[in-house]
Design an enzyme around this catalytic site. Structure first.
Site, short mmCIF file in Angstrom:
data_model
loop_
_atom_site.label_atom_id
_atom_site.label_comp_id
_atom_site.label_asym_id
_atom_site.label_seq_id
_atom_site.Cartn_x
_atom_site.Cartn_y
_atom_site.Cartn_z
N LEU A 49 0.87 -1.17 0.00
CA LEU A 49 0.00 0.00 0.00
C LEU A 49 0.91 1.23 0.00
O LEU A 49 1.85 1.31 0.79
CB LEU A 49 -0.89 0.03 1.25
CG LEU A 49 -2.20 -0.76 1.22
CD1 LEU A 49 -2.89 -0.67 2.58
CD2 LEU A 49 -3.13 -0.24 0.14
N ASP A 50 0.62 2.19 -0.87
CA ASP A 50 1.41 3.42 -0.89
C ASP A 50 1.35 4.11 0.47
O ASP A 50 0.35 3.94 1.21
CB ASP A 50 0.88 4.38 -1.95
CG ASP A 50 1.18 3.91 -3.37
OD1 ASP A 50 2.05 3.05 -3.52
OD2 ASP A 50 0.54 4.42 -4.31
#
Length: 360
Positions: A49-50
């Site tokens: 996940l960024d």
């Protein structure tokens, strides 16, 4: 004078922590933080996940890391806020504005529910995406974002991804700018930032991602998640309460249970025959309390390792691994080791409620 460093005593931890990842941390940063808090020996996550994104991130420990690929390959569902009227260098709110669009009354009036439904249909199903420059994809040993930060643009080929569900609703962000609330269920490899930009292009308005939250991955949603702050606030001796059983990752698998001798042979990598229907994904359990010592020795562990103080006759069967079934043969795919099974039985995490199906 140098400060004294306290050495963390690592321990075998087997199971899954369903983390609600906070904004600002990379997936690996979050993993390392929780690994340190649990004093776990081995850990891995199930898909990045960024730092901008939040939401459900299953963290795997010990034996659970053997099944992390199942979540990496699983469809995922996101809720996103897409800001209209501007594109950015990164495709999200962290980048510099590249171009602005004037969205007057006429442009806003054109963003009807019918128009949004048409665009959603355009991007539903199998589509082609060009990966963004600000991504971790490698070219000649360097991540694309390294080139992007140096002002270099690399040619990228479009990749096939699948959008299973896409819902678009007009709204306003916290600054009263016109925006779209987007709910998307997609295949692995989908860049939601790119999807947001492409939707903006289709609407003739330009767009970038303002916020992103993963609300589900492979059937695991936010309902059972825990935050890093919750784990930190829990005394060290009680933190393992957040570790769910390894088979949390196997909720959609068909379940097969073997008796002691067949369990031992299965653990040695041998196929077993039975009255089973074909199945691609099978979670295999065994009654290890009845495994004969000579059978245990056949796969390299003393018989008492899976007997005695663990695996009593009234205990539930232990997870042995995953397999698939073809022509009534149970064929091993990934197996737990005897020492992993022993450690799990000696300190079994609480199970996650699941829809695992029992078969004969």
């Amino acid at each position: 004078m140098n400060a004294t460093r306290t050495r963390v005593q690592r321990r075998p931890v087997h199971g899954v922590v369903l983390l609600d990842k906070p904004i600002g941390l990379s997936s690996n940063d979050a993993l390392q933080k929780v690994k340190w808090l649990l004093r776990a020996e081995k850990a891995g996550h199930t898909g990045t996940l960024d730092p901008l994104a939040t939401g459900v991130l299953p963290l795997c420990f010990g034996a659970a890391t053997k099944f992390s690929q199942l979540q990496l390959d699983a469809p995922k569902t996101y809720e996103a806020l897409v800001c209209l009227g501007a594109t950015t260098t990164t495709g999200d709110a962290e980048g510099d504005v590249v171009q602005n669009w004037e969205l007057g009354a006429a442009e806003r009036a054109a963003l009807t529910a019918q128009r949004l439904a048409q665009v959603a249909a355009q991007f539903t199903g199998d589509i082609q995406q060009v990966p963004p420059m600000y991504s971790a994809l490698k070219r000649d040993g360097k991540a694309l974002y390294e080139y992007a930060r140096a002002g270099i643009t690399i040619e990228r080929e479009a990749r096939a991804v699948t959008i299973y569900r896409l819902e678009l609703t007009i709204c306003e962000d916290e600054q009263s700018f016109i925006a779209i609330k987007m709910v998307v269920q997609c295949s692995k490899g989908t860049y939601v930032r790119t999807l947001a930009e492409d939707i903006g292009t289709a609407l003739g308005a330009g767009a970038h991602l303002r916020s992103l939250r993963r609300v589900e991955t492979g059937g695991i949603d936010l309902s059972g998640t825990v935050t890093i702050e919750q784990i930190e606030a829990t005394p060290d001796a009680e933190r393992l309460q957040y570790v769910l059983s390894v088979d949390t990752l196997l909720a959609a698998h068909t379940r097969v249970t073997l008796d002691g001798d067949n369990a031992a042979r299965f653990l040695s990598g041998l196929r077993r025959r039975g009255e089973w229907a074909d199945a691609d994904a099978v979670a295999v359990y065994g009654d290890v309390s009845t495994v004969r010592p000579e059978a245990c020795q056949s796969f390299g562990v003393a018989g008492h390792s899976l007997q005695g103080s663990v695996g009593a006759n009234d205990d539930p069967p232990a997870l042995l691994g995953v397999a698939h079934i073809r022509a009534r043969e149970l064929i091993p795919d990934r197996l737990l080791s005897p020492i992993e099974i022993q450690q799990i039985l000696e300190g079994t995490p609480r199970p996650q409620a699941s829809g695992i199906l029992e078969t004969s």
